[in-house]
Design an enzyme around this catalytic site. Structure first.
Site, mmCIF file in Angstrom:
data_model
loop_
_atom_site.group_PDB
_atom_site.id
_atom_site.type_symbol
_atom_site.label_atom_id
_atom_site.label_comp_id
_atom_site.label_asym_id
_atom_site.label_seq_id
_atom_site.Cartn_x
_atom_site.Cartn_y
_atom_site.Cartn_z
ATOM 1 N N HIS A 112 42.439 35.409 35.195
ATOM 2 C CA HIS A 112 41.457 35.236 35.767
ATOM 3 C C HIS A 112 41.190 36.664 36.486
ATOM 4 O O HIS A 112 42.041 37.198 37.288
ATOM 5 C CB HIS A 112 41.411 34.241 36.772
ATOM 6 C CG HIS A 112 40.292 33.965 37.641
ATOM 7 N ND1 HIS A 112 40.197 34.096 38.876
ATOM 8 C CD2 HIS A 112 38.783 34.027 37.282
ATOM 9 C CE1 HIS A 112 39.075 33.847 39.518
ATOM 10 N NE2 HIS A 112 38.152 33.866 38.254
ATOM 11 N N HIS A 155 32.972 41.126 41.120
ATOM 12 C CA HIS A 155 32.807 39.858 41.280
ATOM 13 C C HIS A 155 31.544 39.386 42.230
ATOM 14 O O HIS A 155 30.573 38.905 41.921
ATOM 15 C CB HIS A 155 33.901 39.049 41.689
ATOM 16 C CG HIS A 155 33.673 37.562 41.957
ATOM 17 N ND1 HIS A 155 33.184 37.042 43.185
ATOM 18 C CD2 HIS A 155 33.786 36.465 41.249
ATOM 19 C CE1 HIS A 155 33.028 35.923 43.193
ATOM 20 N NE2 HIS A 155 33.655 35.347 41.966
ATOM 21 N N GLU A 204 32.518 37.034 31.811
ATOM 22 C CA GLU A 204 31.379 36.216 32.603
ATOM 23 C C GLU A 204 30.309 37.221 33.280
ATOM 24 O O GLU A 204 30.446 38.139 33.795
ATOM 25 C CB GLU A 204 32.043 35.801 33.926
ATOM 26 C CG GLU A 204 31.098 34.790 34.713
ATOM 27 C CD GLU A 204 31.667 34.340 35.947
ATOM 28 O OE1 GLU A 204 32.778 34.260 36.309
ATOM 29 O OE2 GLU A 204 30.654 33.920 36.823
HETATM 30 O O1 G3P Z 1 34.828 32.379 34.856
HETATM 31 C C1 G3P Z 1 35.502 31.448 35.530
HETATM 32 C C2 G3P Z 1 35.332 31.698 36.987
HETATM 33 O O2 G3P Z 1 35.763 33.049 37.175
HETATM 34 C C3 G3P Z 1 34.283 31.316 37.778
HETATM 35 O O3 G3P Z 1 34.278 31.692 38.934
HETATM 36 O O4 G3P Z 1 33.863 32.781 41.024
HETATM 37 O O5 G3P Z 1 35.760 33.407 39.920
HETATM 38 O O6 G3P Z 1 33.835 33.950 38.774
HETATM 39 P P1 G3P Z 1 34.370 32.867 40.011
HETATM 40 MG MG MG Z 2 34.387 35.109 37.100
#
Ligand code: G3P
Ligand code: MG
Length: 247
Positions: free
Chosen positions: A12, A54, A114
């Site tokens: 992540h 992010h 993403e």
């Molecule tokens: O893509 C999964 C996850 O990253 C979604 O939440 O807020 O960490 O981008 P966030």
């Molecule tokens: Mg994400």
């Protein structure tokens, strides 16, 4: 385009338990800690370049009080995204999407991209991602996955790059989730693994979708979600999850 080969573990924002999120340093760390793929967040600068970030604001990770959508590529690329983190790393500046892809190729890492648009820039962000992928995604890497919380992004990606598989991201499996995933031609769903219930996981699977869960950093929790049918665990600590999952 080769079919999607979703891995069991995705780092992540790289391996963001160990290195500053969404930086090249974090992707190197993810590779070192056994992740076959990484997830990262992309958005457009004021002058329409894709960078990894992010938040809509630069404040949390760079200390600068400004919005990504109002800042130029040149200015953003100078920013250190790791000052807040503690230990310092090589390559902890804000990377752009293209240099990220070059590093993924060097490391042999797949990607869950993403699409995280700045408000109001949903379609253009998705279109820009597809444009870059069509131009430079290496044919020797696995087919990349596009994911988003925003239906508008996924619809635009479907329109411009139907050859890239898509996942809807739902914080919770509720409301018209089936209709929303179907409307954008998603092949899977990523959801919050700390909120999802076993019966919701079963419903996603029986509707025929692949299922990913985020953000799972504890081995026992990862193993429990895997046993309930999760196809993919998205984690800040790929080494921890890897050692908890059989095979
Ligand atoms: O893509 C999964 C996850 O990253 C979604 O939440 O807020 O960490 O981008 P966030
Ligand atoms: Mg994400």
């Amino acid at each position: 385009m080769k079919p999607l080969e979703l891995p069991l573990i995705v780092g992540h924002r790289g391996a963001s338990a160990y290195a500053p999120e969404n930086t090249l340093a974090s992707f190197r760390e993810a590779k070192k800690r056994g992740a076959p793929w990484v997830e990262f967040d992309v958005k457009l600068t004021s002058d329409n370049r894709l960078v990894l970030m992010h938040d809509a604001s630069l404040k949390r990770t760079t200390g600068i009080e400004a919005m990504v959508a109002e800042t130029s590529y040149e200015a953003i690329r100078k920013l250190d995204a790791g000052l807040w983190f503690g230990p310092s790393f090589r390559d902890q500046r804000v990377p752009d999407f293209e240099e990220t892809i070059a590093l993924l190729r060097e490391l042999g890492l797949g990607a869950n991209i993403e699409i995280k648009p700045c408000p109001g820039r949903e379609e253009e962000t998705a279109q820009a991602v597809v444009e870059v992928l069509d131009r430079i995604w290496p044919s020797d890497l696995p087919t990349p996955l596009l994911s988003s919380f925003k239906d508008t992004c996924l619809a635009a990606a479907q329109q411009k790059g139907p050859h890239y598989p898509r996942f809807s991201i739902f914080e919770r499996i509720e409301g018209p989730w089936r209709e929303r995933a179907q409307a954008v031609g998603a092949v899977g769903i990523n959801t919050n693994g700390h909120k999802v219930k076993p019966e919701q996981m079963a419903a996603v699977k029986s509707a025929g979708y692949l299922l990913g869960v985020y953000t799972i950093n504890e081995g026992p929790k990862a193993a429990a979600l895997r046993a309930l049918g999760a196809d993919c665990i998205i984690t800040d600590a790929p080494d921890v999850v890897l050692s908890a999952l059989p095979g």
